[in-house]
Design an enzyme around this catalytic site. Structure first.
Site, mmCIF file in Angstrom:
data_model
loop_
_atom_site.group_PDB
_atom_site.id
_atom_site.type_symbol
_atom_site.label_atom_id
_atom_site.label_comp_id
_atom_site.label_asym_id
_atom_site.label_seq_id
_atom_site.Cartn_x
_atom_site.Cartn_y
_atom_site.Cartn_z
ATOM 1 N N ALA A 60 -3.387 18.954 -6.206
ATOM 2 C CA ALA A 60 -2.179 18.545 -6.915
ATOM 3 C C ALA A 60 -2.526 17.518 -7.979
ATOM 4 C CB ALA A 60 -1.176 17.969 -5.928
ATOM 5 N N GLY A 99 -3.624 22.227 -2.905
ATOM 6 C CA GLY A 99 -2.747 23.151 -3.606
ATOM 7 C C GLY A 99 -3.514 24.217 -4.355
ATOM 8 N N GLU A 102 -4.190 26.805 -1.793
ATOM 9 C CA GLU A 102 -2.918 27.465 -1.476
ATOM 10 C C GLU A 102 -2.538 28.450 -2.578
ATOM 11 O OE1 GLU A 102 -0.008 24.834 1.124
ATOM 12 O OE2 GLU A 102 -0.778 23.658 -0.543
ATOM 13 N N GLU A 122 -5.375 17.873 2.804
ATOM 14 C CA GLU A 122 -4.163 17.051 2.749
ATOM 15 C C GLU A 122 -4.061 16.057 3.905
ATOM 16 O OE1 GLU A 122 -3.083 20.796 0.448
ATOM 17 O OE2 GLU A 122 -4.245 20.292 2.220
#
Length: 699
Positions: A60, A99, A102, A122
């Site tokens: 992120a 992310g 993901e 995370e």
């Protein structure tokens, strides 16, 4: 353009270019969403998602941390990718983390260079994957592997990721050409449009007992942390709920974690570790010297650990001892440590052999003539240090860095033993040095800026978190340890038991209580050190009389089977010992102390305030560069819980006025001078200022 889209033959290519790490900023998410939408109506037969620069999306955008979310969200982008009517292939290089991974999981297929790595880290920020990671990964790799990857936060190298099923193919450079060739082969094979959301979690791994085992595992491995338990809940939801319901459960858990105090503390530590490596007043012309070979004096536990640290980083080491017997013993211990690592499957025998081959032994100072850096790791005695540095001054080449691993002693005095004080620095490693991440870099008055630049850069190269400190007794960490240890002793003589003290602090999150730590280190170490001090230097007898009495009874800690606790000779299991209570009560009578019942809160306050107040003294004296450096030291070197963010972050969260009032209350209750609030704390608290505002004004 942060995101571009072009047709290359029959394929649409979405390219992200958001240096340095292609973070998933709002503009990037918007660009990917637009490109996926456009690709649905053009002539492309499949879509490749790739990144420019040194890495695939590495996570992120940290600039968005703590700010309101902006559309499109990552879950919305991932849904659009997964719902594409055309196959989407992620092409990975560098690190696809958080992310970024993901995003790749939402693609229908994933290929990666051999050098790439993937992961969901995370948990190390006190949160969990919030864009489908806990729902998609178990469908690809099963529950156990998914839990291991997500709760550890570890990076998985591409070959291993292929073996586990996290990616589908390892390819060669150039990546775009290989990815396009892979896409072509998928089309030719008639490969299905494989949406991970439609896969079933392997039934064999959906037993409810698995999740209870992992909850207990997390309660031990990440004691006190909320996010790991939430991760287990989310992976269980991947098994027990439909995909959309699982996503909603994951998102609710993610939002809960993101807004938690633990996530705030762990975000603070994330930035603090990166900031610690920056030297605020370093001349821009200062240059790090190349370190191609290192000498280490002393082949004991510390010296051997330091040697392994450099060998693990590929830097050759000459290990010096006074005689062959001590050298052989040290080299044998290094060999044993590598053997243990191999036996646990954490390193191959081939790698261990290569690393061990980088360490050569010697009993002659002359063998250090060509090293670029030498680190002294001998007995903590100034007389011994003077002798060692006199020899180093004689044999080492001009410009070689002469470093001391001293834990407490005056580096200025050590530097004065040489004709080149500008080349002398403190490099304080923590035991076991090949495991502990912290490195205190101690800047003496004459230390050159090039030496400081080299030391900080070298710390990062060998996998440490370097923190700069000025010279004082104990630098940052050990200086703060003294008042903390004092409060353990005073709490004990005034009414608390070892079990109560250690229990309060471990429940707060400390890795170990102070008395259990004393038993582990050996009570005789402090005892011997005190014998060399004057009564004035020793301080209040109540702060060491119990420890001295135990040592004089032969209770040295774990190594003798008894200290503050008794230890099972086979398992080292710890148990209470009524004999210790008798010693405590006898010392209390001898020193005129009326023992009383102490609350857990008082014990916690005394230990925390001791750390915090000393931290403010250190800041006010300029020993540490910034408050967050103190937090980095205590989390990485002294077992302070990362989810609390360190002593100074804890003080900020409490509010400086509350901290000040608490310390004043302890002063008034005890009448002790050492509970006088640090001048900097008093100034900030009474003026209603914060550590953040002080740092801003200072910088």
């Amino acid at each position: 353009m942060l995101v571009t889209y072009e047709l290359v033959g029959d394929f649409g290519v979405i390219t992200i270019n958001n240096p340095p790490v292609n973070a998933l900023s709002q503009k990037v998410r918007e660009g990917v969403m637009s490109a996926i939408t456009n690709a649905q109506t053009d002539n492309s037969k499949a879509i490749v998602l790739i990144c420019e620069g040194r890495t695939f999306v590495a996570g992120a955008d940290i600039k968005e941390f703590g700010k309101p979310p902006m559309a499109p969200s990552l879950p919305e982008v991932n849904e659009a990718i997964e719902s594409s009517a055309k196959p989407v292939i992620a092409a990975l290089h560098g690190t696809a983390l958080g992310g970024g991974f993901e995003l790749a999981l939402s693609c229908h297929y994933r290929c990666a260079l051999n050098t790439a790595a993937v992961g969901l880290p995370e948990v190390n920020l006190g949160i969990l994957p919030g864009a489908g990671g806990t729902q998609r990964l178990p469908r690809l790799v099963g529950v156990e592997t998914a839990l291991d990857v997500i709760t550890s936060g570890k990076r998985v190298a591409a070959p291993k990721a292929l073996e586990l099923g996290m990616i589908d193919r390892v390819v060669e450079e150039p990546l775009q050409d290989s990815a396009l060739a892979y896409a072509q082969s998928l089309l030719e094979e008639g490969a299905p449009l494989r949406r991970v959301r439609d896969l079933e979690v392997p039934a064999a791994e959906s037993d409810a007992d698995v999740f209870e085992v992992w909850r207990k595992n997390m309660a031990k491995r990440r004691r006190g942390q909320v996010a790991p338990q939430k991760i287990v809940d989310c992976v269980e939801a991947a098994v027990s709920k439909p995909f959309e319901d699982g996503l909603q459960f994951e998102r609710a858990s993610f939002v809960e974690c993101v807004g938690s105090d633990q996530a705030a503390a762990m975000r603070h530590m994330f930035f603090a570790e990166r900031k610690a490596a920056v030297v605020e007043d370093l001349n821009e012309n200062a240059k790090a010297k190349p370190i191609n070979r290192v000498g280490i004096i002393g082949a004991g536990t510390m010296g051997g650990g330091i040697a392994m640290t450099f060998a693990n980083a590929g830097i050759p080491v000459t290990l010096l001892e006074l005689n062959q017997e001590a050298l052989d013993r040290g080299l044998a211990m290094i060999s044993k440590n590598y053997g243990i690592t191999v036996s646990k499957g954490k390193m191959s025998q081939e790698v261990a052999d290569k690393r061990q081959a980088l360490i050569t032994g010697s009993t002659s100072y002359d063998s250090l003539a060509d090293v670029d850096l030498v680190i002294e790791a001998v007995f903590e005695s100034m007389d011994v240090k003077r002798q060692v540095f006199g020899e180093l001054d004689r044999v080492c080449k001009p410009g070689a860095i002469l470093a001391s691993n001293t834990s407490y002693l005056d580096v200025n005095e050590i530097a004065a033993c040489t004709s080149r004080p500008q080349d002398v620095v403190g490099l304080h490693f923590f035991s076991p040095a090949n495991v502990m991440r912290l490195l205190e870099v101690v800047r003496a008055d004459a230390t050159s800026e090039d030496v400081i630049a080299t030391s900080m850069a070298l710390g990062k190269k060998i996998g440490k978190v370097p923190v700069l400190a000025r010279v004082c007794y104990g630098f940052i960490g050990n200086r703060m340890l003294r008042p903390y240890a004092r409060e353990a002793q005073l709490s004990m003589i005034e009414g608390a038991s070892p079990e109560q003290i250690d229990g309060v602090l471990t429940r707060f999150g400390m890795a170990m209580g102070p008395l259990a730590v004393g038993d582990l280190a050996g009570l005789d170490i402090g005892y011997k050190a005190r014998q060399a001090l004057t009564p004035e230097q020793k301080g209040d007898p109540r702060s060491y009389c119990i420890a001295d009495a135990l040592v004089e009874m032969g209770r040295l800690g774990q190594k003798s089977g008894a200290g503050y606790y008794r230890y099972d000779p086979e398992t080292r299991a710890r148990s209470s010992d009524p004999e210790v209570l008798e010693v405590i009560e006898a010392q209390a009578r001898a020193h005129g102390v009326q023992r009383r019942t102490m609350t857990d809160q008082e014990i916690l306050d005394r230990h925390l305030m001791a750390l915090i107040n000393e931290g403010f003294h250190i800041l006010g004296e300029g020993i540490a560069q910034r408050p967050s450096d103190i937090d980095v030291v205590y989390v990485n070197g002294y077992g302070f819980p990362v989810f609390r963010g360190g002593p100074m972050f804890t003080a900020s969260q409490m509010g400086l006025r509350e901290v000040y009032d608490c310390i004043c209350a302890l002063r008034d209750k005890t009448g002790a001078d050492y509970w006088q609030p640090a001048p900097l704390l008093e100034e900030l608290a009474l003026e209603g200022k914060t550590l953040d505002s002080w740092s801003a004004d200072k910088g």
